[in-house]
Design a protein around this motif. Sequence first.
Motif, mmCIF file in Angstrom:
data_model
loop_
_atom_site.group_PDB
_atom_site.id
_atom_site.type_symbol
_atom_site.label_atom_id
_atom_site.label_comp_id
_atom_site.label_asym_id
_atom_site.label_seq_id
_atom_site.Cartn_x
_atom_site.Cartn_y
_atom_site.Cartn_z
ATOM 1 N N ALA A 57 0.746 -1.082 0.077
ATOM 2 C CA ALA A 57 0.248 0.297 -0.026
ATOM 3 C C ALA A 57 0.810 1.289 0.019
ATOM 4 N N ALA A 58 2.127 1.310 0.517
ATOM 5 C CA ALA A 58 2.903 2.297 0.713
ATOM 6 C C ALA A 58 4.102 2.534 -0.505
ATOM 7 N N GLN A 59 3.757 2.014 -1.723
ATOM 8 C CA GLN A 59 4.503 1.797 -2.859
ATOM 9 C C GLN A 59 4.648 3.469 -3.263
ATOM 10 N N ASP A 60 5.898 3.734 -3.759
ATOM 11 C CA ASP A 60 6.144 5.202 -3.936
ATOM 12 C C ASP A 60 5.928 6.052 -3.032
ATOM 13 N N MET A 61 5.471 5.756 -1.679
ATOM 14 C CA MET A 61 5.670 6.799 -0.636
ATOM 15 C C MET A 61 6.748 6.910 -0.102
ATOM 16 N N ASP A 62 6.940 8.330 0.272
ATOM 17 C CA ASP A 62 8.347 8.884 0.660
ATOM 18 C C ASP A 62 8.516 8.504 2.180
#
Length: 309
Positions: free
Chosen positions: A124-129
């Motif tokens: 769910a947190a793919q590409d989140m910094d």
Amino acid sequence: MIHVLGIDIGGTKISAVVTDQNGTKKLHRMVSTKGYLGKDHVLKTLKVLIQEIKNEFSAEIKAIGVGTPGYVDARLGKVIYSCGIIKDWVEVALAQELGQLFQLPIAVENDANAAAIGEGWLGAAQDMDQYMVITLGTSLGGAYVNGSGGVLHGYGWCGGEIGHSILYPNGKECRCGQRGCAELYLSGTAIVNRFRELGGISANCEDVFRAMEQKDAKALVVREEFVDDLAVLLISLQNILDPQAFIISGGLIHTKKHWWDNLQQLLSSKSNSGVNINVLPAQLLNLAGSLGAARIALNLVEHNHESLS
Ligand SMILES: [Zn+2]
């Protein structure tokens, strides 16, 4: 193609996956932890499992990552302390012991941290910094990940342990010695305990949610309190850390149809006006820990490649 082994040591099961560097799952095994039998038993189970997977998997495994309960010195790959999920699981030099036996690089991480890394890699947190994973299961855990700094470990390797942040000063007594810890109000165990305190009869968490569905007055009180407490905790964390999103994981996420909408409403009505709190369900669920462990194993291999080239 590089292959790595990721292992998640849970309270009841040890879950192991072999993946390639894209996170494609090539093999998945589960065995019982039987943590009540103690450290030696769990270590032996772990070693047998790794050997079996190495024998069975045709390609070469380049590194092993392990997620485990407890405070973990990730630099030394050692469990410093844990509070009883596995008996005697204290001062366990996992990286050293497994590394010597299997002659492979070993990375070790706290289980909630590993799950957060997994959600960032493939969930769910793919590409989140910057994000925080909250594990609502039999207990309450958390892990904060910052893209540039990785997981927030803290000075004593217990950063992100939100289960023992205090929600009610002078509240219920916690096994950690404090009073009013969030875990005593926000976990599957807490839901069952509260329902029973109110006079409800339940063997487990599912019973309480079933009662909620039937509009049982006691179960509805449990929900109201649970959602209220969760909203308060998330709002405090938002103000402290300001993550892009909270990813809610753990066994209770399977019950979200009973409380998700109520939570969203409370968050928008209770939080300060400048704050927008983004809450999302986890995607990898039971596999987050082992996939996260595979990711930290891969980091070791890629790091070695970089330093050789
Ligand atoms: Zn506590």
